[in-house]
Write a protein that holds these residues in place. Structure first.
Motif, PDB file in Angstrom:
ATOM      1  N   ASP A  38     -23.311  36.714 -19.772  1.00  7.18           N
ATOM      2  CA  ASP A  38     -24.292  37.580 -20.539  1.00  7.18           C
ATOM      3  C   ASP A  38     -24.042  37.533 -22.006  1.00  7.18           C
ATOM      4  OD1 ASP A  38     -25.566  38.020 -17.744  1.00  7.18           O
ATOM      5  OD2 ASP A  38     -24.773  39.809 -17.534  1.00  7.18           O
ATOM      6  N   ALA A  39     -24.876  36.925 -22.876  1.00 13.16           N
ATOM      7  CA  ALA A  39     -24.174  36.703 -24.161  1.00 13.16           C
ATOM      8  C   ALA A  39     -25.164  36.555 -25.079  1.00 13.16           C
ATOM      9  CB  ALA A  39     -23.333  35.558 -23.901  1.00 13.16           C
ATOM     10  N   ALA A  40     -24.783  36.848 -26.341  1.00 12.99           N
ATOM     11  CA  ALA A  40     -25.464  36.402 -27.790  1.00 12.99           C
ATOM     12  C   ALA A  40     -24.782  35.145 -28.409  1.00 12.99           C
ATOM     13  CB  ALA A  40     -25.856  37.287 -28.566  1.00 12.99           C
ATOM     14  N   GLN A  41     -25.462  34.170 -28.541  1.00 12.38           N
ATOM     15  CA  GLN A  41     -24.862  32.980 -29.332  1.00 12.38           C
ATOM     16  C   GLN A  41     -25.688  32.595 -30.691  1.00 12.38           C
ATOM     17  OE1 GLN A  41     -24.115  28.298 -28.059  1.00 12.38           O
ATOM     18  NE2 GLN A  41     -25.056  29.851 -26.615  1.00 12.38           N
ATOM     19  N   LEU A  42     -24.688  32.349 -31.751  1.00 12.91           N
ATOM     20  CA  LEU A  42     -25.454  31.890 -32.928  1.00 12.91           C
ATOM     21  C   LEU A  42     -24.613  30.409 -33.205  1.00 12.91           C
ATOM     22  CD1 LEU A  42     -26.913  32.147 -35.535  1.00 12.91           C
ATOM     23  CD2 LEU A  42     -24.708  33.159 -36.440  1.00 12.91           C
ATOM     24  N   SER A  43     -25.627  29.544 -33.369  1.00 10.93           N
ATOM     25  CA  SER A  43     -24.990  28.062 -33.641  1.00 10.93           C
ATOM     26  C   SER A  43     -25.669  27.426 -34.786  1.00 10.93           C
ATOM     27  CB  SER A  43     -25.357  27.210 -32.131  1.00 10.93           C
ATOM     28  OG  SER A  43     -26.750  27.222 -32.024  1.00 10.93           O
ATOM     29  N   TYR A  44     -24.939  26.390 -35.304  1.00 11.87           N
ATOM     30  CA  TYR A  44     -25.432  25.488 -36.314  1.00 11.87           C
ATOM     31  C   TYR A  44     -25.250  24.093 -35.947  1.00 11.87           C
ATOM     32  CZ  TYR A  44     -25.591  23.014 -40.850  1.00 11.87           C
ATOM     33  OH  TYR A  44     -25.778  21.772 -41.735  1.00 11.87           O
ATOM     34  N   LYS A  45     -26.130  23.152 -35.923  1.00 13.85           N
ATOM     35  CA  LYS A  45     -25.796  21.884 -35.434  1.00 13.85           C
ATOM     36  C   LYS A  45     -26.712  20.901 -36.543  1.00 13.85           C
ATOM     37  CE  LYS A  45     -26.088  18.715 -31.529  1.00 13.85           C
ATOM     38  NZ  LYS A  45     -26.385  18.684 -29.998  1.00 13.85           N
ATOM     39  N   ALA A  46     -25.814  20.141 -37.204  1.00 10.48           N
ATOM     40  CA  ALA A  46     -26.314  18.923 -37.751  1.00 10.48           C
ATOM     41  C   ALA A  46     -25.718  17.698 -37.584  1.00 10.48           C
ATOM     42  CB  ALA A  46     -25.723  19.212 -39.529  1.00 10.48           C
ATOM     43  N   GLU A  47     -26.324  16.592 -38.077  1.00  9.74           N
ATOM     44  CA  GLU A  47     -25.825  15.332 -37.526  1.00  9.74           C
ATOM     45  C   GLU A  47     -24.508  14.950 -37.344  1.00  9.74           C
ATOM     46  OE1 GLU A  47     -27.196  10.539 -38.889  1.00  9.74           O
ATOM     47  OE2 GLU A  47     -27.784  12.185 -39.616  1.00  9.74           O
ATOM     48  N   ALA A  48     -23.750  15.581 -38.154  1.00 10.76           N
ATOM     49  CA  ALA A  48     -22.327  14.968 -38.040  1.00 10.76           C
ATOM     50  C   ALA A  48     -21.497  16.351 -37.805  1.00 10.76           C
ATOM     51  CB  ALA A  48     -21.926  14.420 -39.313  1.00 10.76           C
ATOM     52  N   ALA A  49     -22.089  17.534 -37.460  1.00 10.47           N
ATOM     53  CA  ALA A  49     -21.184  18.632 -37.483  1.00 10.47           C
ATOM     54  C   ALA A  49     -21.813  19.893 -36.698  1.00 10.47           C
ATOM     55  CB  ALA A  49     -20.607  19.186 -38.852  1.00 10.47           C
ATOM     56  N   SER A  50     -20.950  20.482 -35.917  1.00  7.40           N
ATOM     57  CA  SER A  50     -21.865  21.740 -35.563  1.00  7.40           C
ATOM     58  C   SER A  50     -20.475  22.963 -35.226  1.00  7.40           C
ATOM     59  CB  SER A  50     -22.062  21.333 -33.991  1.00  7.40           C
ATOM     60  OG  SER A  50     -20.940  20.658 -33.323  1.00  7.40           O
ATOM     61  N   ILE A  51     -21.217  24.045 -35.082  1.00  6.74           N
ATOM     62  CA  ILE A  51     -20.303  25.232 -35.058  1.00  6.74           C
ATOM     63  C   ILE A  51     -21.052  26.324 -34.283  1.00  6.74           C
ATOM     64  CG2 ILE A  51     -20.821  26.390 -37.281  1.00  6.74           C
ATOM     65  CD1 ILE A  51     -17.974  27.434 -37.282  1.00  6.74           C
ATOM     66  N   SER A  52     -20.351  27.080 -33.319  1.00  4.20           N
ATOM     67  CA  SER A  52     -20.864  28.022 -32.567  1.00  4.20           C
ATOM     68  C   SER A  52     -20.201  29.361 -32.537  1.00  4.20           C
ATOM     69  CB  SER A  52     -21.485  27.557 -31.135  1.00  4.20           C
ATOM     70  OG  SER A  52     -20.533  27.358 -30.377  1.00  4.20           O
ATOM     71  N   TYR A  53     -20.813  30.651 -32.303  1.00  6.24           N
ATOM     72  CA  TYR A  53     -20.117  31.850 -31.935  1.00  6.24           C
ATOM     73  C   TYR A  53     -20.843  32.289 -31.018  1.00  6.24           C
ATOM     74  CZ  TYR A  53     -18.716  36.567 -31.993  1.00  6.24           C
ATOM     75  OH  TYR A  53     -18.507  37.847 -31.686  1.00  6.24           O
ATOM     76  N   VAL A  54     -19.981  32.806 -29.978  1.00  3.03           N
ATOM     77  CA  VAL A  54     -20.535  33.714 -28.717  1.00  3.03           C
ATOM     78  C   VAL A  54     -19.787  34.938 -28.535  1.00  3.03           C
ATOM     79  CG1 VAL A  54     -20.837  33.456 -26.195  1.00  3.03           C
ATOM     80  CG2 VAL A  54     -21.422  31.163 -27.492  1.00  3.03           C
ATOM     81  N   TYR A  55     -20.684  35.832 -28.305  1.00  6.00           N
ATOM     82  CA  TYR A  55     -20.184  37.224 -27.719  1.00  6.00           C
ATOM     83  C   TYR A  55     -20.749  37.351 -26.437  1.00  6.00           C
ATOM     84  CZ  TYR A  55     -19.109  41.945 -26.831  1.00  6.00           C
ATOM     85  OH  TYR A  55     -18.867  43.145 -26.181  1.00  6.00           O
TER      86      TYR A  55
END
Length: 419
Positions: A167-184
């Motif tokens: 049970d969460a909220a997730q913010l993510s960024y995804k490009a061709e060569a990199a990605s990052i995500s934060y989940v609470y």
């Protein structure tokens, strides 16, 4: 149609270049067809899968267990609509043969004298989420499946019939060569279902999960920080930071990972512990086979309560309670002669076997974290048959030969259909 009429039609149809107007003729002007109206099927997609499973499990000191369970998931997905999407999915598991112990009080069946098979009867909402995507960014909120890297720390426990969700909220960024995500997340819904008691049902607290990875000149590099304050099962709360790298070496790939962990609950015992994993894989495309050998190392206090543990340390699950952290006492000591884990393993995969089968064979040798005592060793075998894109069959067998722990035998066969 003469040229004047053609030009009049062209003007009604929309702007044309001067060159087009000058050369306009009856053969040049075609009125485009009206776009097709969107149908409801363009936006909505049914989601359905079912799995029928037989499992036998025997452990020295307990009665053997036999289970036949059927699991179904059914739902409806709203596909991309101006960046918005959503899913509602229910999950139900029934025991057609309940001669087993589900492993958690409150869950059905619960027979403590029998070997545990963690597929209890259950009916609940499995996933309910909404998502908005724009360019490389996405935000997703609700009950959702979360898997990170190889699921050694964060996973959905997909092997069991009831799935682990967040049970969460997730913010993510995804490009061709990199990605990052934060989940609470404030709740993790475990595989024992809504009827299980206490921490077997869910982990409650504050979970901050941060992941990133990028392609570099030395291969794929990733890093993570998992900060978990677990209110209802304090002994499994932890703060973990780590990094991994996969890169080409000779004709294969080398994977390296290391992590550091400390206690994550202010009211819990204080500790620090380390983790390491290294494996080398060689794939032979012409003969459709691969070889892998490695070492996974966990110091005594190190735990991974949100992992897909079945994917590691042998399919007999001889160390599942230790790795999740449930064998810890409230003062941090262990209750069952567990002194950390050093898992030396070799794996072999062969595709293109007769009848379209894929075969896998694994061997493990388990030592303590100091390498001076043996827990035992294990042999695993798997055969998979994919009948078509929707229908798959599987047979899996494992045997743990214990030195300081009881022997375990397990056989599983299942059929799954996904739509």
């Amino acid at each position: 149609m003469n040229t004047k009429k053609s030009i009049a039609v062209a003007i009604c149809m929309g702007p044309l270049t001067l060159a087009q107007l000058a050369t306009a003729g009856s053969d040049d002007l075609v009125v485009p067809a009206a776009p097709e109206a969107k149908q409801i099927g363009d936006y909505l997609k049914p989601v359905f899968d079912v799995r029928l499973r037989y499992e036998y499990r025997d452990q020295d000191g307990l009665e053997s267990s036999n289970s036949i369970t059927a699991r179904a998931r059914a739902g409806l997905m709203l596909k991309d609509l101006h960046g918005f999407s959503a899913l509602v999915e229910a999950e139900g598991t029934v025991a057609l043969l309940d001669d087993y112990n589900s492993g958690a009080a409150g869950a059905r069946p619960f027979n403590p004298g029998q070997t545990a098979i963690s597929d209890p009867e259950n009916l609940e909402m499995n996933r309910v989420w909404a998502q908005y995507e724009r360019n490389e960014w996405a935000i997703k909120a609700g009950r959702q499946r979360i898997i990170r890297n190889n699921a050694a720390f964060i996973g959905n426990v997909g092997w069991r019939q009831n799935e682990q969700t967040f049970d969460a909220a997730q913010l993510s960024y995804k490009a061709e060569a990199a990605s990052i995500s934060y989940v609470y997340a404030d709740q993790v819904n475990r595989i024992f279902g809504k009827d299980a008691a206490g921490g077997a049902k869910e982990f409650e607290g504050d979970f901050h999960l941060i992941d990133g990875q990028f392609d570099s000149p030395i291969g794929k590099v990733g890093a993570y920080a998992y900060l978990m304050d677990v209110e209802n099962v304090t002994k499994v709360g932890n703060n973990t930071v780590g990094a991994y790298n996969t890169f080409d070496l000779l004709s294969g790939k080398l994977y390296l990972e290391g992590a550091y962990q400390s206690q994550g609950n202010s009211n819990s015992f204080d500790y620090s512990s380390g983790y390491g994993h290294a494996h080398y894989t060689l794939s032979c495309e012409d003969t459709k086979q691969s070889f892998s050998f490695g070492l996974e190392y966990l110091e005594q206090a190190f735990v991974t309560p949100l992992a897909t543990v079945h994917a590691f340390n042998g399919f007999a699950d001889a160390f599942i309670g230790d790795r999740i952290g449930l064998s810890k006492n409230n003062d941090g000591t262990r209750s069952n002669n567990y002194e950390g884990l050093s898992d030396f393993y070799v794996k072999y995969t062969k595709k293109g076997l007769p009848y379209g089968l894929v075969g896998k064979a694994h061997a493990h040798y388990f030592l303590t974290d100091s390498f001076d005592n043996s827990y035992g060793w294990e042999l695993d075998g798997v055969l998979v048959k994919k009948f078509n894109e929707n229908f798959t069959g599987l047979i899996k067998a494992a045997y743990f030969f214990g030195d300081s722990r009881p022997d375990i035998a397990q056989i599983t066969t299942d059929l799954s259909y996904t739509f």
